[in-house]
Design a protein around this motif. Structure first.
Motif, short mmCIF file in Angstrom:
data_model
loop_
_atom_site.label_atom_id
_atom_site.label_comp_id
_atom_site.label_asym_id
_atom_site.label_seq_id
_atom_site.Cartn_x
_atom_site.Cartn_y
_atom_site.Cartn_z
N LEU A 53 -92.19 -70.85 -39.63
CA LEU A 53 -92.40 -69.37 -39.17
C LEU A 53 -93.68 -69.14 -39.79
CD1 LEU A 53 -89.77 -68.74 -42.37
CD2 LEU A 53 -89.17 -68.44 -40.03
N GLU A 58 -94.82 -60.38 -39.98
CA GLU A 58 -93.33 -59.40 -39.37
C GLU A 58 -92.23 -60.70 -38.68
OE1 GLU A 58 -95.01 -57.99 -35.41
OE2 GLU A 58 -96.97 -57.42 -36.69
N ASN A 59 -91.98 -61.53 -39.60
CA ASN A 59 -90.76 -62.76 -39.19
C ASN A 59 -90.57 -62.96 -37.66
OD1 ASN A 59 -89.94 -62.30 -42.02
ND2 ASN A 59 -89.13 -60.90 -41.72
N HIS A 60 -91.79 -64.04 -37.86
CA HIS A 60 -91.58 -64.44 -35.70
C HIS A 60 -91.89 -66.01 -36.29
CE1 HIS A 60 -92.61 -60.76 -34.56
NE2 HIS A 60 -91.97 -60.68 -33.34
N LEU A 61 -90.87 -67.16 -35.92
CA LEU A 61 -90.61 -67.95 -35.58
C LEU A 61 -91.48 -68.68 -34.49
CD1 LEU A 61 -88.33 -69.82 -34.45
CD2 LEU A 61 -87.41 -68.05 -36.00
N PRO A 81 -88.58 -63.35 -33.00
CA PRO A 81 -87.46 -63.03 -34.38
C PRO A 81 -86.76 -63.37 -34.80
CG PRO A 81 -88.21 -61.27 -32.62
CD PRO A 81 -87.85 -62.51 -31.73
N ILE A 82 -86.98 -63.44 -35.74
CA ILE A 82 -86.34 -64.75 -36.77
C ILE A 82 -84.72 -64.03 -36.70
CG2 ILE A 82 -85.21 -65.15 -38.68
CD1 ILE A 82 -88.23 -65.50 -40.43
N SER A 85 -82.71 -65.48 -33.88
CA SER A 85 -82.63 -66.70 -33.95
C SER A 85 -81.53 -67.11 -34.03
CB SER A 85 -83.62 -67.90 -35.11
OG SER A 85 -83.61 -68.77 -34.80
N ARG A 88 -81.33 -68.61 -37.68
CA ARG A 88 -81.35 -67.21 -38.51
C ARG A 88 -80.20 -67.55 -40.38
NH1 ARG A 88 -78.99 -61.58 -36.76
NH2 ARG A 88 -76.18 -62.14 -37.25
N LEU A 91 -82.74 -69.90 -42.01
CA LEU A 91 -83.75 -69.97 -42.36
C LEU A 91 -84.40 -68.66 -43.15
CD1 LEU A 91 -85.37 -69.60 -38.60
CD2 LEU A 91 -86.15 -71.53 -40.14
N LEU A 92 -83.22 -67.30 -43.47
CA LEU A 92 -83.46 -66.89 -44.43
C LEU A 92 -82.99 -67.26 -46.55
CD1 LEU A 92 -82.30 -63.25 -42.09
CD2 LEU A 92 -84.88 -64.44 -43.41
N GLU A 137 -91.39 -72.73 -50.90
CA GLU A 137 -90.46 -71.40 -49.71
C GLU A 137 -90.25 -72.52 -48.94
OE1 GLU A 137 -93.28 -68.75 -49.52
OE2 GLU A 137 -93.78 -68.00 -51.02
#
Length: 420
Positions: A53, A58-61, A81-82, A85, A88, A91-92, A137
């Motif tokens: 991440l 802006e929640n990109h990876l 953008p997540i 993905s 996702r 990742l969330l 995190e």
């Protein structure tokens, strides 16, 4: 076909191998390449990738991969953008891991907008994904894939999470270092642009100052000379009685006033005392002329504890400093009705400090910070690369204008000569 069991001692050996492979790796791709082979003994794979991440808000990876190359590897240059993905939910933090016997048929990887075509293009059927955690995190995910279906088991989840935990701290440190480098590069670019603008503006200021001085000399040599000759001719006509004295007197007086104003303009655009005799003498002359022309009774004092350090500045810098003092003194005389104006020059830690103090009403009370005169001082200070501060004077009375700028580095021979 059942996979052979890996002995605990062998697993430990390869975990140590992963730790050794991490040492000295200073970028993400080199790190993934270095550990991929050691991980392969614990977790056989045809494709291995780490998704990280970004700290961009802006929640990109970004993804770094080893083995089969896929379009996910392009996220290094074009972050994803997540929400697009296929993993996702992991990742969330919505699921603890993702284990799929056949990702080409798994609905979890197939949703509107999912960037999942590498799964089909590279035939990545068996897939296992676990989170990378640091500082409590989720910072990304570790993913393993095989072409064959039904390859990974629940036992592999535990091994994969151990590998992820081993990698996470190192990846976190690399990400922070990478972010710091990007910020430093961005700040360096900003500083370079600002320095380029400052130097360009300083050159422009120098050209404008040269033009002001040329105009001053032209006015002195031509216009003022013509007016002086005209004034003398009028005087002779008045003495000869060719014209009535009552008619000539207002003309002569107006001409005299125009000449005086013109001399003031010439003095303002061409500080000859500053250029001919030095910075301190130029300031002393400025104080005397400003008070004399105001017609007020104002005590002035100039002190210089720098041993003439201001004269080491480049000519445009000296003139810009001179103009700041000129503006500050004129502001005080015009708006503050002071009884005294003090100007002090000092040096401290390689900085030249110039302070103008008056005991008047206070320019900050009479003029807002965005007034023309104060803005002129601020702009000149910025062009110099100097710091300007305007405060109330000592004991809350009057105004204090403080300017500081770095002194030029003195050549060693010159410094030794001064000490001698």
């Amino acid at each position: 076909m059942q996979r052979p069991l890996i002995q605990a001692e062998s697993v430990l050996h390869h975990f140590l191998g992963i730790s050794r492979a991490l040492a000295g790796q200073l970028d993400f791709q080199s790190m993934i390449d270095a550990v991929s082979e050691e991980i392969r003994f614990i977790l056989p794979h045809d494709h291995l990738d780490v998704s990280l991440l970004l700290l961009d808000g802006e929640n990109h990876l970004q993804a770094y991969e080893s083995g089969v190359h896929t379009a996910w590897g392009d996220f290094v240059y074009h972050p994803l953008p997540i929400v697009e993905s296929p993993i996702r939910t992991l990742l969330l933090g919505e699921v603890p891991y993702l284990l799929s016997d056949d990702a080409t048929l798994d609905p979890r990887f197939q949703f509107p907008g999912a960037f999942n075509h590498p799964i089909f293009d590279a035939n990545l059927r068996s897939r296992l994904h676990v989170p990378l955690r640091a500082q409590g995190e989720i910072i990304g995910a570790l993913s393993c894939s095989k072409h064959s279906a039904c390859f990974y088991t629940e036992d592999d989840v535990r091994h994969t999470q151990h590998v992820a935990d081993l990698l996470a701290s190192y990846l976190y440190a690399l990400r922070q270092t990478d972010q710091a480098k990007k910020l430093e590069i961005a700040q360096a670019q900003i500083r370079a642009r600002e320095e380029g603008l400052r130097l360009g503006a300083l050159r422009l200021t120098e050209e404008l100052e040269n033009e002001r001085q040329r105009i001053g000399m032209d006015l002195h040599d031509q216009t003022l000379a013509d007016m002086t000759r005209l004034h003398r001719r009028l005087g002779r006509l008045q003495l000869q009685g060719s014209l009535a004295g009552a008619e000539l007197r207002p003309i002569s007086q107006a001409l005299q006033e125009s000449m005086q104003e013109l001399r003031g303009i010439i003095d303002a655009v061409k500080p000859t005392v500053l250029q001919l005799f030095g910075f301190e003498e130029g300031l002393e002359d400025l104080l005397l002329r400003s008070v004399r022309d105001s017609g007020l009774q104002i005590a002035t004092r100039l002190s210089d504890s720098t041993d003439g350090a201001a004269n080491e500045l480049a000519e445009p810098q000296k003139i810009a400093l001179f103009r700041i003092v000129q503006e500050a003194v004129n502001n005080a005389i015009k708006h503050a009705s002071p009884q005294s104006i003090d100007v002090h020059l000092s040096c401290h830690l390689g900085q030249l400090a110039l302070t103008i103090i008056d005991d008047g009403l206070g320019v900050l009370d009479e003029q807002p910070q965005d007034s023309g005169g104060i803005q002129n001082m601020q702009v000149r200070a910025q062009l110099l690369g100097a710091h300007l501060r305007i405060d109330r004077g000592p004991d809350g009375r009057g105004t204090q204008v403080h300017v500081s700028l770095p002194l030029p580095m003195m050549p060693i021979n010159s410094a030794l000569a001064k000490e001698a």
